[in-house]
Design an enzyme around this catalytic site. Structure first.
Site: not given
Lengths: 245, 245
Positions: B50, B52, B198
């Site tokens: 999933r 972002d 990230r």
């Protein structure tokens, strides 16, 4: 006055082309307005090539004369700050002699044309590639491309609006390579006629699709007749990549 | 019911992320509405990951169960036609066994993070790369990245909103390579925590800028403290590239 050479990258999607137009945004206007904002001077930019609407550049060369004393690095920084949010970037900036001319001193120009050869629709690259859904034979395209190398009358591959005095040009390089789903066509010459690269790519695509042979390309060239050309490739996939001095 | 596996590419810029949201467009919603338009069925899509808001995919895997008889090629063609103009494309579609699950059967996930390491502003790739203006030492980043390989408690590299039961994950690969102006970070693991890639890229950027050493990365990992992390890299440069089954 000091003459500055600018190396410029731009995404052609929002522009009517390089050259100033009365009825829409141009890269030239965006840069000239930025120069004026930095210097207070109404300067004119001269470019190595005048690209059409929707055509892109990775390495366009241009020059501009500026009276106000300014360091090249400071100039490029100021231009880049003022160009935002337009997708135009000054990649490099240097002082050149007063007789150096981005257009007239240019001894060679190189373009790359990008085809995305797949059936699925475009996602990241709308306006940045020509999508061709049916399989292209890149090797056949490359073979046919070699028929166009050398000095020829390129009337078949010239726009009706071309302002060049002569249709005779020398084509130095026309290579077709496949990289996965991409078919890349790289062209180099001292100069090109208006729409010449897109016209050549249109003809080569016919070869890649199996509709034309290399002999058909030769015949079209020798016919010196614009009507022989099945289609122009769209501007989307065309990138001005290099100007050689 | 027949279960179809879809290989999906999407440009994350206009989306709130993969998962359906009440307050904005999602990739899941775009695909589910397309499935409903083709089949008349209210189907639910399940994805390998999933992503972002603003994160992209070159090869997301998803599955959907459909009652209406339809060939996989016809299904992908119809979905692609209906998805326009959303930047989502079904690259491949096949029938899979009923117990195959895009998320739970997935044995490995791979991401690529793209940095454009140059001073000049972005033109073609706004929202598709993280622009870092100061020079990055990619070799130092790669060296420091190896400190994160293996099975660790990745609490430092985990979003406060992460819903994973455990912060312990095994990182199989974290490579940093420079390609011209680009610095590419490739990560592979069975699964990742929320914001893990990230967060790791944010830490490696500190190393690339000379602010952190590899030992600082190890210390941050061992601290198991989110506060130790200087910044998350933005979603722009993150691409889900592969799901392995």
């Amino acid at each position: 006055m000091t003459r500055f050479s600018l190396l410029v990258e731009f995404d052609g999607r929002p522009f009517m082309g390089w050259q100033r137009q009365a009825h829409g945004p141009s890269v030239q206007q965006a840069l000239e307005e930025a120069v004026q904002a930095v210097t207070g001077e109404q300067a004119v930019l001269h470019a190595a090539g005048r690209t059409d609407a929707g055509v892109h550049a990775l390495g366009m060369r241009a020059h501009v004369d500026i009276g106000k004393p300014i360091e090249p690095f400071r100039l490029s920084e100021a231009l880049n700050a003022l160009l935002r949010p337009a997708p135009v970037a000054v990649l490099a900036c240097e002082v050149v002699p007063d007789d150096w001319h981005a257009r007239f001193s240019c001894r060679g120009r190189a373009y790359e044309y990008r085809i995305l050869n797949r059936r699925a629709p475009l996602t990241f690259e709308k306006g940045l590639v020509w999508q061709v859904g049916r399989p292209l034979d890149a090797a056949a395209m490359h073979g046919a491309a070699q028929r166009l190398i050398g000095r020829h009358d390129f009337t078949t591959f010239r726009s009706a609006h071309c302002q060049s005095e002569s249709p005779i040009k020398s084509l130095d390089r026309l290579e077709v390579v496949r990289e996965g789903e991409r078919v890349l066509i790289r062209a180099a010459a001292r100069s090109f006629l208006h729409h010449q690269v897109r016209s050549m790519v249109g003809a080569l695509a016919q070869v890649g699709l199996g509709r034309w042979t290399a002999d058909d390309v030769t015949a079209a060239l020798e016919a010196r007749d614009r009507q022989r050309l099945p289609l122009n490739a769209p501007p989307d996939g065309l990138f001005f990549v290099d100007a050689i001095y």
